[in-house]
Design a protein around this motif. Sequence first.
Motif, PDB file in Angstrom:
ATOM      1  N   THR A 135       0.812  -1.257  -0.051  1.00 24.06           N
ATOM      2  CA  THR A 135      -0.155  -0.093  -0.122  1.00 24.06           C
ATOM      3  C   THR A 135       0.755   1.452  -0.153  1.00 24.06           C
ATOM      4  N   ILE A 136       2.163   1.263  -0.527  1.00 23.82           N
ATOM      5  CA  ILE A 136       2.909   2.524  -0.765  1.00 23.82           C
ATOM      6  C   ILE A 136       2.270   3.190  -2.010  1.00 23.82           C
ATOM      7  N   GLY A 137       2.252   2.593  -3.086  1.00 21.65           N
ATOM      8  CA  GLY A 137       1.503   3.301  -3.900  1.00 21.65           C
ATOM      9  C   GLY A 137       2.057   4.679  -4.433  1.00 21.65           C
ATOM     10  N   PHE A 301      11.314   8.283   4.563  1.00 21.89           N
ATOM     11  CA  PHE A 301      10.319   8.330   5.497  1.00 21.89           C
ATOM     12  C   PHE A 301       8.978   7.985   4.636  1.00 21.89           C
ATOM     13  N   ILE A 302       8.886   8.677   3.663  1.00 22.08           N
ATOM     14  CA  ILE A 302       7.635   8.882   2.915  1.00 22.08           C
ATOM     15  C   ILE A 302       7.222   7.299   2.626  1.00 22.08           C
ATOM     16  N   THR A 305       6.629   4.790   5.726  1.00 21.35           N
ATOM     17  CA  THR A 305       5.190   5.026   6.165  1.00 21.35           C
ATOM     18  C   THR A 305       4.011   4.607   5.315  1.00 21.35           C
ATOM     19  N   THR A 306       4.365   3.955   4.207  1.00 21.19           N
ATOM     20  CA  THR A 306       3.509   3.624   3.258  1.00 21.19           C
ATOM     21  C   THR A 306       2.535   4.715   2.680  1.00 21.19           C
ATOM     22  N   ILE A 307       3.143   6.365   2.934  1.00 22.36           N
ATOM     23  CA  ILE A 307       2.344   7.311   2.402  1.00 22.36           C
ATOM     24  C   ILE A 307       2.480   6.920   0.552  1.00 22.36           C
ATOM     25  N   GLY A 308       4.016   7.173   0.385  1.00 24.21           N
ATOM     26  CA  GLY A 308       4.227   7.259  -1.155  1.00 24.21           C
ATOM     27  C   GLY A 308       3.661   8.088  -1.889  1.00 24.21           C
ATOM     28  N   PHE A 309       4.305   9.289  -2.092  1.00 26.36           N
ATOM     29  CA  PHE A 309       3.739  10.222  -2.797  1.00 26.36           C
ATOM     30  C   PHE A 309       4.181  10.293  -4.367  1.00 26.36           C
TER      31      PHE A 309
END
Lengths: 372, 436
Positions: A135-137, A301-302, A305-309
């Motif tokens: 779910t990084i995406g 970091f991004i 944390t699976t934010i993945g911009f």
Amino acid sequence: MGRRHRRSKVTRVVNLVKKIIAFFFSHIGLCALVVGYALLGAVIFKAVEGPHEAEIQELVKSAREKAVDVVWNATFRVNRLDSKQWKKTVLDEVKRFKTVCMLSIRKGYDGKEYGKQAQWTFTGAFLYSLTVITTIGYGNTAAKTYIGKTLTMLYAIIGIPLMLLFLTNIGDVMAKIFRFLYAQSIRLKFRLILWHKKRKAAKIRRANSLVSRLTRGHRVKADSSVDSFGLGAGADVEDLLTARVEMEQLEVRETAAAQLESMTVPISLVVFTMLGYLGVGTTIFKVWEGWTFLESFYFCFISLTTIGFGDKFPSTSVSNTDEAQEKLVITSIYLLFGMALLAMCFNLAQEEVQNKTRWIADKFRSKEDDDD
Amino acid sequence: MPFVTSHLPYTPGRVGMFTRPMHQRHYHRREQDQNENDITSRPMATWKTYARIILAHVSLIVLSVVYVGFGAFLFYQLEQPNEVEVRARNIERFNIHKRQMIEHLWEMRESGIGQHVVEDLAVKYVDNVTRILFEAFDTHCIGAKHLRPGGEDEDYNWTYMTALFFTTTLLTTIGYGNLTPVTGRGKLLCILYALFGVPLILITVADIGKFLSENIVQLYTWYRKLREKCSKQKYSVISSKDDKNKEGDLNLDHLENYISIPIFLIVAILLSYITFGAVVLSMWEGWDFFSGFYFSFITMTTVGFGDIVPLKREYYILDLCYIIIGLSITTMCIDLVGIQYIRKMHYFGRAIKDARFALVNVGGKMVHVPDLMRYASVLQQKYGQKKTHDTIIVKGAYAPKDLSKIRFIDFGALASIESWQSLWSILTGRTQEVHV
């Protein structure tokens, strides 16, 4: 006879299936399952999205050639003196090309030349599969066709719970290993302290024996009253020192036992481990991509944390050279191991937080009892 | 009482970060037991209990909303001036290059140089235009409309509303990436903001999900009770009871409650919500149904590619409400079904592996566990009818008052119940054999 034979065969098949399931949901089987699933996704997405990418690149190339032809024809045909008409024609054509370019960008064109660089290589598709199930995406590589999107959804439905199970399992295992190493380091530390205490005790004992010898030498020459006084003082001092040293050793042993029983890793150590891993990733991507320290840390970091911009992404890796493919593989391994490490860290931190919360809850309850 | 929650307000970092709230389940069960003990030992005023419960939930939600709003303000202040500057610079660069291209080509035409040279030069210029367009588009500050004369000041990316959208998708770890901080200070703020905000939002979403799941369980239990009441009238004439049957009834009720929410109901809820979102979003944004469904799915799983994002800014608040509720529903589904099935599978594999070599004393004979399970299954096949009959008889038996509160059973308890049932069926089978 036939019935019994059939049942035994059925039982054998059932046992075989159970054995297979047991293997796949053990630790090693689970790792193999996750990696295998990601590889399967890589094969599928490469087959589905690769042709579409080539098609789009060809479209932009054709549009560019057409724009050049139109400009040349306008230059060749127009009257020499009519500058305004020529400018209008050229501007219209550039505008049309711009429109085609923008539409192609929305369809997935990324500015790369056809045949030279492609997003949907095997390792690119592998990284895409990994970003889906974790779910990084990132989104800078994303499915464009209907089939690709449908397969992405089906792939995610099965893959995300699988990854969740993998992270839970590996997080538990790594937490146990970490706790074991921490316990070993505590034991080693207290063993060193005990060794120092024993050396100190030995020194004191040697000093006591010297004092005794000197006192015994003096006793021959002096009278009885002086002898009794000196001997008594020496004995008292010896006993006092020995008792104090033994008391210190006992305290050290009790402290070690208490810490080993509680067996919780402090949060600062967990945070330090996580920052260390982020630091390693920051260094790697800084060297590879030429980013600044802040940009590399930001990317790590991004990602973890699976934010993945996807605004920062290993962009030079998206090509067909062997070195670039190797970088993609290392990036994938970094992400996979990093997420497992993250699961471990939060497993350990959660225990510590739960203990503290329980302690606070006990305080609150006792306070409520006092109020009542 | 609709539900029981802990006395303590939530604190960030209490729950494991960045993973599904599976451990929180244990924590809540422990807290629930403590709360039940408190309530039974010292009954409190109802209004005080409700106020405490509501205060914890509402304060958590308010804290999250304030945190998101304040973050939106900060990002807007940091990033909006940068966007204005970048857009102006890129438009100026494009215009300069366009004028250069036109003047130069015209001069070439005037000087009468050969076709091949002019063509090469034209290709080079068009390549440069392509590169400048791509770079401008890549900054996410410029679209096609801004390159028209007079279109420079339209639709800036960073307004307060879009910043709010950004902060919400950041903290929920969806992370579309259509809008990202570009300045160094923006990136640094992003890291610190996410470090504290992601646990907070996860706790809030998990709290809402827990609330939804408990209400679903309540509704389903009530529905089952109603259905049992209707079917009970058919068997009112049968009222035989004994201690063994009563004990069996209790265990059966526990098992029934444990598996009371069927998986198809959860999947139906999830699919209905995603489909509803797909329909509404396709109406708002002009997408086709498939794109709306794809967007909803990618959002609810927090993958968040960002290849499809909402563009109508007047609907951003509604989009955010949809996203938060959707994440809560996803958390609810994972809480009710996903974690149980995952852990059941894992437990299944582990239990089989460990239990293969265990010996159990049954009736004075040492038997391997697989053999025991085989015997149990054979006996169940043989005497299944009798078991069904027992179930029918048991249906009119006593049901304890606090049945709806007993929802969570440990796997240890479940395993013991299963083994007890196996042993019971074996004993029943042996009794039958003795009779025969």
